[in-house]
Design a protein around this motif. Structure first.
Motif, PDB file in Angstrom:
ATOM      1  N   GLU A  48      30.201  43.937  40.426  1.00  0.00           N
ATOM      2  CA  GLU A  48      31.611  43.565  40.423  1.00  0.00           C
ATOM      3  C   GLU A  48      31.780  42.215  41.115  1.00  0.00           C
ATOM      4  O   GLU A  48      31.281  41.999  42.222  1.00  0.00           O
ATOM      5  CB  GLU A  48      32.437  44.618  41.164  1.00  0.00           C
ATOM      6  CG  GLU A  48      33.933  44.309  41.185  1.00  0.00           C
ATOM      7  CD  GLU A  48      34.721  45.333  41.988  1.00  0.00           C
ATOM      8  OE1 GLU A  48      35.959  45.153  42.107  1.00  0.00           O
ATOM      9  OE2 GLU A  48      34.113  46.279  42.523  1.00  0.00           O
ATOM     10  N   VAL A  49      32.476  41.301  40.426  1.00  0.00           N
ATOM     11  CA  VAL A  49      32.721  39.973  41.004  1.00  0.00           C
ATOM     12  C   VAL A  49      33.955  40.058  41.903  1.00  0.00           C
ATOM     13  O   VAL A  49      35.051  40.388  41.448  1.00  0.00           O
ATOM     14  CB  VAL A  49      32.929  38.922  39.897  1.00  0.00           C
ATOM     15  CG1 VAL A  49      33.280  37.568  40.524  1.00  0.00           C
ATOM     16  CG2 VAL A  49      31.681  38.797  39.040  1.00  0.00           C
ATOM     17  N   LEU A  50      33.732  39.759  43.176  1.00  0.00           N
ATOM     18  CA  LEU A  50      34.817  39.803  44.156  1.00  0.00           C
ATOM     19  C   LEU A  50      35.230  38.386  44.510  1.00  0.00           C
ATOM     20  O   LEU A  50      34.405  37.492  44.644  1.00  0.00           O
ATOM     21  CB  LEU A  50      34.352  40.530  45.428  1.00  0.00           C
ATOM     22  CG  LEU A  50      33.827  41.955  45.242  1.00  0.00           C
ATOM     23  CD1 LEU A  50      33.313  42.502  46.565  1.00  0.00           C
ATOM     24  CD2 LEU A  50      34.944  42.859  44.692  1.00  0.00           C
ATOM     25  N   THR A  51      36.517  38.186  44.688  1.00  0.00           N
ATOM     26  CA  THR A  51      37.035  36.874  45.073  1.00  0.00           C
ATOM     27  C   THR A  51      38.370  37.053  45.787  1.00  0.00           C
ATOM     28  O   THR A  51      38.938  38.158  45.802  1.00  0.00           O
ATOM     29  CB  THR A  51      37.222  35.962  43.838  1.00  0.00           C
ATOM     30  OG1 THR A  51      37.585  34.651  44.280  1.00  0.00           O
ATOM     31  CG2 THR A  51      38.300  36.498  42.919  1.00  0.00           C
ATOM     32  N   PHE A  52      38.837  35.989  46.388  1.00  0.00           N
ATOM     33  CA  PHE A  52      40.139  36.044  47.064  1.00  0.00           C
ATOM     34  C   PHE A  52      41.239  36.294  46.033  1.00  0.00           C
ATOM     35  O   PHE A  52      41.288  35.668  44.974  1.00  0.00           O
ATOM     36  CB  PHE A  52      40.406  34.729  47.799  1.00  0.00           C
ATOM     37  CG  PHE A  52      41.772  34.651  48.412  1.00  0.00           C
ATOM     38  CD1 PHE A  52      42.017  35.191  49.664  1.00  0.00           C
ATOM     39  CD2 PHE A  52      42.828  34.023  47.740  1.00  0.00           C
ATOM     40  CE1 PHE A  52      43.280  35.110  50.241  1.00  0.00           C
ATOM     41  CE2 PHE A  52      44.090  33.939  48.310  1.00  0.00           C
ATOM     42  CZ  PHE A  52      44.318  34.496  49.560  1.00  0.00           C
ATOM     43  N   ASP A  53      42.142  37.238  46.367  1.00  0.00           N
ATOM     44  CA  ASP A  53      43.211  37.603  45.440  1.00  0.00           C
ATOM     45  C   ASP A  53      44.509  37.720  46.231  1.00  0.00           C
ATOM     46  O   ASP A  53      44.633  38.566  47.124  1.00  0.00           O
ATOM     47  CB  ASP A  53      42.886  38.936  44.756  1.00  0.00           C
ATOM     48  CG  ASP A  53      43.842  39.246  43.612  1.00  0.00           C
ATOM     49  OD1 ASP A  53      44.905  38.587  43.525  1.00  0.00           O
ATOM     50  OD2 ASP A  53      43.535  40.142  42.805  1.00  0.00           O
ATOM     51  N   ALA A  54      45.463  36.854  45.896  1.00  0.00           N
ATOM     52  CA  ALA A  54      46.732  36.827  46.630  1.00  0.00           C
ATOM     53  C   ALA A  54      47.519  38.121  46.462  1.00  0.00           C
ATOM     54  O   ALA A  54      48.369  38.457  47.298  1.00  0.00           O
ATOM     55  CB  ALA A  54      47.578  35.637  46.178  1.00  0.00           C
ATOM     56  N   SER A  55      47.224  38.858  45.395  1.00  0.00           N
ATOM     57  CA  SER A  55      47.953  40.115  45.167  1.00  0.00           C
ATOM     58  C   SER A  55      47.451  41.236  46.067  1.00  0.00           C
ATOM     59  O   SER A  55      48.119  42.257  46.217  1.00  0.00           O
ATOM     60  CB  SER A  55      47.831  40.530  43.705  1.00  0.00           C
ATOM     61  OG  SER A  55      46.472  40.788  43.368  1.00  0.00           O
ATOM     62  N   LYS A  56      46.277  41.051  46.659  1.00  0.00           N
ATOM     63  CA  LYS A  56      45.727  42.070  47.559  1.00  0.00           C
ATOM     64  C   LYS A  56      46.322  41.908  48.949  1.00  0.00           C
ATOM     65  O   LYS A  56      46.895  40.869  49.292  1.00  0.00           O
ATOM     66  CB  LYS A  56      44.208  41.939  47.625  1.00  0.00           C
ATOM     67  CG  LYS A  56      43.506  42.270  46.312  1.00  0.00           C
ATOM     68  CD  LYS A  56      41.998  42.166  46.461  1.00  0.00           C
ATOM     69  CE  LYS A  56      41.288  42.508  45.153  1.00  0.00           C
ATOM     70  NZ  LYS A  56      39.808  42.380  45.276  1.00  0.00           N
ATOM     71  N   THR A  57      46.154  42.943  49.753  1.00  0.00           N
ATOM     72  CA  THR A  57      46.687  42.897  51.120  1.00  0.00           C
ATOM     73  C   THR A  57      45.861  41.936  51.972  1.00  0.00           C
ATOM     74  O   THR A  57      44.713  41.597  51.635  1.00  0.00           O
ATOM     75  CB  THR A  57      46.654  44.286  51.766  1.00  0.00           C
ATOM     76  OG1 THR A  57      45.288  44.720  51.901  1.00  0.00           O
ATOM     77  CG2 THR A  57      47.435  45.299  50.925  1.00  0.00           C
ATOM     78  N   ALA A  58      46.458  41.505  53.079  1.00  0.00           N
ATOM     79  CA  ALA A  58      45.780  40.583  53.989  1.00  0.00           C
ATOM     80  C   ALA A  58      44.515  41.219  54.561  1.00  0.00           C
ATOM     81  O   ALA A  58      43.494  40.546  54.756  1.00  0.00           O
ATOM     82  CB  ALA A  58      46.727  40.174  55.117  1.00  0.00           C
ATOM     83  N   ILE A  59      44.572  42.521  54.804  1.00  0.00           N
ATOM     84  CA  ILE A  59      43.407  43.222  55.366  1.00  0.00           C
ATOM     85  C   ILE A  59      42.260  43.219  54.364  1.00  0.00           C
ATOM     86  O   ILE A  59      41.091  43.008  54.719  1.00  0.00           O
ATOM     87  CB  ILE A  59      43.786  44.669  55.753  1.00  0.00           C
ATOM     88  CG1 ILE A  59      44.807  44.651  56.899  1.00  0.00           C
ATOM     89  CG2 ILE A  59      42.549  45.464  56.151  1.00  0.00           C
ATOM     90  CD1 ILE A  59      45.317  46.018  57.286  1.00  0.00           C
TER      91      ILE A  59
END
Length: 327
Positions: free
Chosen positions: A257-268
């Motif tokens: 799974e490719v993980l990256t920064f996502d603004a829709s996710k929580t700050a934690i």
């Protein structure tokens, strides 16, 4: 009124005034630059003057023979103040100068062979051409910059590059002579600081935007010309942190799974992913390569560059650290 007029006219930049009787020149014997002080009894005369509390700041002792003289302020915490004093070509070989204050003085071409200068204050003192052989220099305060460095920077501001170049050459010579003497005396920590200063003065003499000067500056930033292993540690931490930020936005592959920064996710969640990127950055920098995280896309180029930089930086740290510890 006549008594006041007969006082020495010496008045130094810090406001100190001499209250000794003036010669016909308007200055006392010690502050008069025209009076010859090379005669044999100058040592006894100077010792008596110092012990009697005369103003020693700014006196002229050009070419005076002061071999073995004792200028230590015994049983006092503060040494005698010879600020602004001119010791040009003076013979101070074997002199006892413990805790002496020579700030803004001139020791140009003076002979300090076998002198004891421990704990002296030599800030902004002219040290060009000093003979250091056998001189004890433990705990000396040379100040952050030599007088020549200060003058060179002022010359650059005044758009006088040739004058600045001459001052930088003088500063390099002074640092080189001091560094050689410190190493001969076994003062390797002082020697390490002095070689950094010496090479910095040499860098300032190079054309401003030349490759040599830029390369010299990079070496200084990386490791302080091989004398500061902590700079390498600090630089390594900066590289690791910056690369971790890059991985956060370019993405990493974890278990398919490719993980990256996502603004829709929580700050934690985003912070947790940044910690994972920081872990991956450390693993890549140290070239461990556990394989749990793998780069994707642009992250591959970043990881390749970081791995190369990391292997080089770690090797450099080992060399510099061993060099420092084996002294």
């Amino acid at each position: 009124m006549s008594t006041i007029n007969n006082l020495c006219q010496y008045n130094d930049p810090e406001g100190y005034k001499c209250k000794a009787q003036a010669e016909p020149s308007g200055y006392c014997f010690w502050h008069d630059k025209t009076i010859d002080k090379t005669h044999d009894n100058i040592q006894d005369k100077l010792t008596q003057y110092v012990r009697s509390g005369g103003l020693t700041r700014g006196i002229c002792l050009k070419e005076a023979n002061l071999t073995g003289i004792d200028l230590v302020n015994h049983h006092q915490k503060v040494g005698y103040d010879f600020s602004y004093t001119d010791f040009y070509r003076a013979n101070l070989s074997g002199a006892h100068l413990f805790n002496i204050n020579l700030s803004n003085a001139s020791l140009m071409k003076a002979d300090l062979s076998d002198a004891k200068l421990n704990c002296g204050n030599l800030t902004r003192c002219n040290l060009l051409g000093v003979k250091w052989k056998g001189c004890k220099i433990e705990n000396i305060n040379f100040g952050k910059k030599l007088m020549q460095e200060i003058n060179a920077k002022q010359a650059l501001k005044a758009n006088k590059p040739l004058l600045a170049l001459d001052y930088f050459q003088q500063a390099e010579e002074i640092y080189r002579d001091l560094r050689k003497h410190a190493e001969q005396e076994g003062l390797f920590s002082i020697g390490g600081t002095l070689i950094q200063k010496e090479l910095t003065m040499r860098r300032y003499q190079m054309p401003k935007y030349s490759f040599k000067r830029i390369g010299s500056k990079i070496v200084d930033l990386f490791c302080g010309y091989g004398e500061d292993p902590l700079r390498i540690v600090g630089l390594s931490l900066i590289i690791i942190f910056i690369c971790a930020l890059c991985y956060t936005f370019t993405g990493l592959n974890f278990r398919g799974e490719v993980l990256t920064f996502d603004a829709s996710k929580t700050a934690i969640e985003n912070f947790s992913f940044f910690i994972s990127c920081l872990y991956y950055s450390v693993v890549t920098f140290t070239t461990l390569g556990y394989g749990d995280f793998t780069p994707v896309g642009i992250s591959r180029a970043i990881a390749a560059i970081q791995a190369f930089t990391g292997s080089f930086t770690i090797a450099l740290f080992v060399v510099v650290f061993v060099k420092k510890m084996t002294r």
